[in-house]
Design an enzyme around this catalytic site. Structure first.
Site, short mmCIF file in Angstrom:
data_model
loop_
_atom_site.label_atom_id
_atom_site.label_comp_id
_atom_site.label_asym_id
_atom_site.label_seq_id
_atom_site.Cartn_x
_atom_site.Cartn_y
_atom_site.Cartn_z
N GLY A 13 0.78 -1.23 0.00
CA GLY A 13 0.00 0.00 0.00
C GLY A 13 0.81 1.28 0.00
N SER A 14 1.99 1.28 -0.64
CA SER A 14 2.79 2.51 -0.62
C SER A 14 2.10 3.62 -1.41
CB SER A 14 4.21 2.26 -1.13
OG SER A 14 4.27 2.30 -2.54
N ASN A 15 1.38 3.25 -2.48
CA ASN A 15 0.65 4.29 -3.21
C ASN A 15 -0.57 4.77 -2.42
OD1 ASN A 15 1.76 5.17 -5.80
ND2 ASN A 15 1.75 3.01 -6.35
N MET A 90 -4.56 -6.81 -6.87
CA MET A 90 -4.12 -7.91 -7.74
C MET A 90 -5.33 -8.68 -8.27
SD MET A 90 -0.96 -7.39 -7.85
CE MET A 90 -0.21 -8.88 -8.57
N ARG A 91 -6.24 -7.97 -8.89
CA ARG A 91 -7.47 -8.60 -9.31
C ARG A 91 -8.05 -7.79 -10.47
NH1 ARG A 91 -10.13 -12.49 -6.22
NH2 ARG A 91 -8.52 -12.28 -4.62
N ILE A 93 -10.81 -6.13 -12.80
CA ILE A 93 -12.15 -5.57 -12.58
C ILE A 93 -12.85 -5.44 -13.92
CG2 ILE A 93 -13.40 -3.51 -11.87
CD1 ILE A 93 -11.27 -3.07 -9.77
N ASN A 107 -6.11 3.87 -12.01
CA ASN A 107 -5.09 2.90 -11.64
C ASN A 107 -3.73 3.51 -11.92
OD1 ASN A 107 -3.96 0.37 -10.92
ND2 ASN A 107 -3.79 -0.21 -13.07
N HIS A 109 0.23 2.41 -13.02
CA HIS A 109 0.96 1.28 -13.61
C HIS A 109 2.43 1.68 -13.81
CE1 HIS A 109 1.42 -2.40 -15.93
NE2 HIS A 109 2.17 -1.71 -16.76
#
Lengths: 197, 197
Positions: A13-15, A90-91, A93, A107, A109
């Protein structure tokens, strides 16, 4: 007007932290939602004083169950969330969650998209031998890292780079542009436009 | 030791000019070779005092005739050319010319490869909506803009950009990195390594 932000994360969760601590303008991180009961982001949320919640994602490994994705969407809508920020979820959507937040879900990337979509973008970049790498904040659509781009930032790749040194250099830029992109969105300055392909 | 460079161009030849005028270290532009009797690069060569030659490429539009590509390769080998620089040659190289100069033939492309290979890279980039564009010098292999990367440089894309304004901004960087890449090659500092894909 304030925009309630939900951050969706599976890992450290660094972002998520960068979004809580960064200047997101009228956007405010309201809750951390995770599909992983052991996500480091849960501890981070406690430290940062942000509400957090684990929600069961269904029995699949890389996507939501259909029923569960509806539950996630309803949870977020009921709470009045205006913007969903993926931060290492990690899923994939594709269903009700995307429908509910199309144009309101972004998101980050770790590549200069459209180069190196998908997993291990930093490793892909090193293997390819690019001299400039970077990161991209984009709206989420039904493809893999194909949605409209909001912001990008670049970093040099050095001959001495290993995957981790490159990933670390990119991560610094990720933390910077994610909050900038959220701010632009919440101020109505980011445009959701279809990508021509 | 000096390396004789042949520049192959079909058009105006602005990158040819940049290679003649730039710092290419022990590399020296020996000749401009063109497949187009009306190429602006021919005039430019005269102005710059560089020898130039039109060589018939065969009857096809986008590739060489087999016989003709052999003639091109033999011409360059006979002349002692050590490095071939493509500079807007509108023709695919796959046969004897590639075999003769594999690892000694480079190209410049107006995108941050592997993004936007092929024609009108700048238009592709604008349509996609990237915020960072750029250019790449790479060794030529049998694919379209897929060879090992030597140097890249980036430019910002502005909301007000049209294709021409973006292309112009990229071109300034092209002129800079092409001679840098040639210099690195001629000094033995550029590595020809296979790309893992």
């Amino acid at each position: 007007m304030e925009t309630k932000i939900a951050v969706l994360a599976s890992g450290a969760g660094s972002n998520f932290k960068a979004l809580v601590e960064g200047d997101t303008g009228p956007g405010r991180v309201d809750i951390l939602l995770t599909d992983n009961e052991n996500a480091g982001a849960l501890e981070l949320a406690a430290e940062l004083g942000v509400e957090s919640k684990y929600l069961y994602p269904g029995k699949y490994r890389t996507r939501f169950g259909i029923k569960e994705e509806k539950i996630w969407a309803e949870f977020l809508l009921d709470r009045g969330v205006g913007l969903v920020c993926l931060a290492g979820l990690m899923r994939i959507i594709k269903g009700p969650l995307l429908d509910a937040f199309q144009g309101r879900m972004m998101n980050i990337h770790p590549s200069l998209l459209p180069a190196f979509p998908g997993l291990d973008a930093q490793g892909q970049a090193l293997n390819y031998g690019v001299k400039i790498a970077g990161c991209t904040v984009h709206y989420v659509d039904s493809g893999t890292d194909t949605g409209p781009i909001i912001l990008q930032n670049s970093v040099p790749v050095f001959e001495s780079d290993q995957r981790d040194s490159l990933a670390e250099r990119i991560l610094v830029k990720e933390h910077r542009i994610y909050s900038q992109a959220v701010k632009a969105h919440c101020l109505g300055r980011a445009v959701y436009s279809r990508v021509v392909r």
